[in-house]
Design an enzyme around this catalytic site. Structure first.
Site, short mmCIF file in Angstrom:
data_model
loop_
_atom_site.label_atom_id
_atom_site.label_comp_id
_atom_site.label_asym_id
_atom_site.label_seq_id
_atom_site.Cartn_x
_atom_site.Cartn_y
_atom_site.Cartn_z
N SER A 68 0.85 -1.20 0.00
CA SER A 68 0.00 0.00 0.00
C SER A 68 0.88 1.24 0.00
CB SER A 68 -0.90 0.02 1.24
OG SER A 68 -1.57 1.27 1.36
N TYR B 209 -2.82 -0.24 10.60
CA TYR B 209 -2.79 -0.62 9.19
C TYR B 209 -1.50 -0.15 8.52
CZ TYR B 209 -4.30 -0.99 4.30
OH TYR B 209 -4.39 -1.30 2.96
#
Length: 706
Positions: free
Chosen positions: A583, A596
């Site tokens: 990501s 996250y």
């Protein structure tokens, strides 16, 4: 005759009077219907095997005269899936007139091009080599099949005598002859010398039967094959135990599967010394009866008799000398035992080629075996793609049935080596191979994309399947698996994908999934660690349970899947690819993202660490950094969208536009964009690149790598 009026024990009677009535008056439609029924029973013929025909009257478009036209299965077709587009349509009189210019068997191949001058329907399929076999016989409907029971008699040492006695002279006999123009002439001669017969047995090859209507031909075919099968069944066991009785005790089913999963990647590596191969494993009762028998060592080297069997299974199988209690976890020792067997097989195949080749023979093809037998465990087949590997297993199973039947009634005979070579390296077969489409970039490769039941994972799986890969459809949700599998089967067919439930946080679940890949396709080449969740909360609102869940799925999951996948890749010694879907959050700091973002950073560094460790194995490890993939993605479930919207001070509905606007290119990112990025890494263009990161975020300057 009604469907209830005919019952068969050894073949399937599938004719539906109501369905046939809908096709009444259209002989070509009835031919296709009959062909599909025959092709649906693998005891009658296998994929791509056999051919059927019908003759009808139609107007010549040039003269307006009524002409007899023959519709016959064209080159490369399959009876079970045959459609009108798979038929060749020829003028019968023109085809038969070719006898006047036939120069003899030495010039057999030149006749095939002349078939094109006999074509009636210019949009029809190219005629096959078997066209004259149908054309020279006068019957309206003809079936040419390769039934196990009939070939068992045709391949028996005294098959001609058995045929005459069994059918009382109503079935003719033509000794072995390579398919082509000359064989067509021999069929006509057999009919002329034996008027009134209902069919012809082709020595070592197959069966011709016919009828005045599609139904008559269908029934005649079933009745002849039924009689052959009943005769074999009646004699089975009279000459002693089948295949000489059991020599090796088969392991229980679960143990067979376990050993096959352990060994398949090793075998795949050996078989892929020329090109990457895909595998198939079979351990049904028919296969086990043969491979565990006393007669295996005598019969296996003989090879098959029917050309259709032989073309797909090679001259003979490779029999492994491994015991059923061999320690397959000691890969080095296993390879040391197997390597000499492969070397001996390759040497045997090269000698076969050198001994039998002609001055104009094509170059020797891949000398590796197609069929590999492991007594007590099962049979492996390897070929360029899953369908071909599966079909090879089906054909060798047919060959086993033939050997079983021939041994029951007499003794089995195979094609002489020279005849087998003449079929395998036939210039017409070579031309057919050269016409095959070029392999796709991922042909011969097997991919496991975690979380491929939907979203980004599903898009990657579809992209890879379109490019030729075999994929493992997986998810923690069985319903999503079922839906995606159905989609794949509709778009790519039954051989492109295999489904399995996969929880990346569970080591046993991972083993089951990777074993599924190995048993379904022979091994594993590509891992895409895509499965994930997203939780967006402030540090004070973030629970320990949520933190652990993020790290278990994203980091530990990536570690455990990669660990077990690498073990398979190392067995194969063919290199491989690991792609980690990370990501932009792995490098960009933002609010409400401690869990996250840090887990994604851990994924990114684990990718670099594995790239450094696995380079010597030619296993490339690369990452894709997406951002804001909203469409069809599970990442937005569980409150993530609400959390990100809160962090940015906007509504959930405003998120898509917000994410697009903040990119340099002002673009929304779709799952297909991530799939394309993954394909770039595995397409073959970046075979010397590892440890890389590819951003797919529309351009987020803060995520530029430094």
């Amino acid at each position: 005759m009604s469907a209830q009026a005919k019952t068969f024990q050894y073949v399937s009677y599938l004719w539906d009077d109501a369905k046939a009535a809908e096709l009444a008056g259209d002989e070509v439609a009835l031919l296709i219907y009959r062909s599909n029924l025959l092709g649906a029973d693998l005891r009658l013929t296998n994929y791509g095997g056999g051919n059927t025909s019908c003759k009808v009257m139609a107007k010549d478009p040039l003269t307006n005269e009524e002409k007899e036209i023959m519709y016959v299965k064209g080159s490369g077709g399959d009876l079970g899936t045959l459609k009108k587009s798979g038929l060749a349509a020829l003028y019968v009189d023109r085809l038969r007139s070719l006898k006047a210019i036939y120069r003899g068997i030495e010039h057999e191949d030149e006749m095939v091009e002349l078939f094109n001058h006999c074509i009636y329907d210019l949009n029809s399929k190219a005629p096959s080599i078997d066209t004259p076999l149908h054309g020279f016989l006068p019957f309206k409907h003809i079936d040419h099949l390769h039934p196990d029971a009939a070939i068992a008699i045709a391949a028996a040492k005294d098959g001609k005598k058995i045929t005459e006695e069994l059918f009382g002279g109503t079935i003719g006999w033509v000794p072995w002859q390579k398919p082509g123009f000359d064989l067509g002439l021999q069929l006509k001669q057999c009919l002329d010398e034996n008027p009134g017969i209902r069919g012809i047995m082709l020595g070592s090859h197959g069966l011709f039967t016919w009828g005045d209507t599609a139904y008559d031909s269908y029934i005649n075919t079933l009745e002849v094959i039924e009689k052959c099968a009943a005769y074999i069944e009646e004699h089975t066991g009279k000459n002693g135990p089948v295949f000489g009785g059991e020599k090796v005790k088969a392991l229980p089913a679960a143990a067979r599967q376990q050993r096959a999963a352990a060994l398949a990647p090793v075998l795949r590596g050996f078989c892929s010394s020329n090109i990457k191969m895909v595998g198939h494993f079979t351990d049904n009762e028919k296969v086990l009866e043969f491979i565990d028998s006393n007669d295996l060592d005598r019969l296996a080297p003989l090879g098959t008799s029917c050309p259709d069997h032989f073309l797909r299974t090679k001259i003979s199988p490779l029999v492994l000398n491994l015991s059923t209690d061999e320690n397959l976890e000691d890969v080095k020792v296993v390879k040391e035992k197997i390597a000499p067997l492969f070397e001996a097989y390759r040497k045997m195949y090269a000698e076969y080629y050198d001994t039998c080749k002609h001055p104009n023979s094509p170059a020797m093809r891949d000398p590796n075996p197609v069929v590999i037998i492991y007594p007590g465990v099962g049979m492996f087949t390897f070929s360029k793609d899953k369908q071909t590997a599966r079909v090879a297993a089906e054909f060798y199973t047919n060959a086993i049935n033939v050997m079983r039947g021939a041994e029951a009634i007499s003794s089995y005979t195979s094609l002489p080596r020279q005849e087998a070579f003449n079929i395998e390296y036939w210039l017409l077969e070579e031309a057919k191979l050269q016409r095959m489409p070029k392999p796709k970039p991922l042909s011969g490769r097997v991919a496991l994309i975690t979380g491929s039941g939907g979203g980004i994972g599903k898009a990657i799986a579809k992209k890879f399947a379109r490019e030729g890969a075999c994929v493992i459809i997986n998810d923690i949700n069985q319903e999503r698996i079922d839906e995606t599998t159905a989609e794949f089967q509709k778009e790519f067919g039954k051989d492109a994908a295999a489904p399995v439930v996969l929880d990346v946080t569970n080591e046993e679940s991972i083993k089951v999934a990777i074993d599924k890949a190995v048993l379904s396709f022979g091994g594993l080449d590509i891992i895409v660690n895509n499965a994930g969740i997203s939780i967006s909360k402030s540090i004070t609102d973030h629970s320990i349970e949520e933190w652990d869940r993020l790290y278990d799925i994203l980091v530990k999951g990536q570690f455990m899947v990669s660990k077990q996948g690498v073990a398979v890749m190392r067995k194969q010694e063919m290199g491989g690819d690991i792609i980690n879907i990370v990501s932009k959050n792995s490098v960009v700091s933002g609010p409400n993202n401690a869990g996250y973002g840090s887990a994604k950073a851990a994924q990114a560094h684990l990718s670099r660490l594995l790239a450094a460790e696995l380079g010597g194995d030619k296993i490339r490890v690369n990452s894709v950094n997406p951002d804001a993939v909203i469409a069809n993605s599970n990442i937005w479930a569980g409150g993530w969208a609400e959390g990100r919207a809160k962090a940015y001070g906007i509504t959930v509905e405003e998120l898509p536009a917000y994410y697009a606007k903040r990119t340099l290119m002002n673009e929304m990112i779709l799952p297909e964009d991530i799939a394309d990025a993954c394909f770039v890494f595995v397409s073959g263009l970046l075979n010397k690149s590892t440890g890389n990161v590819l951003n797919v975020d529309g351009g987020v300057a803060a995520a530029f790598l430094r």
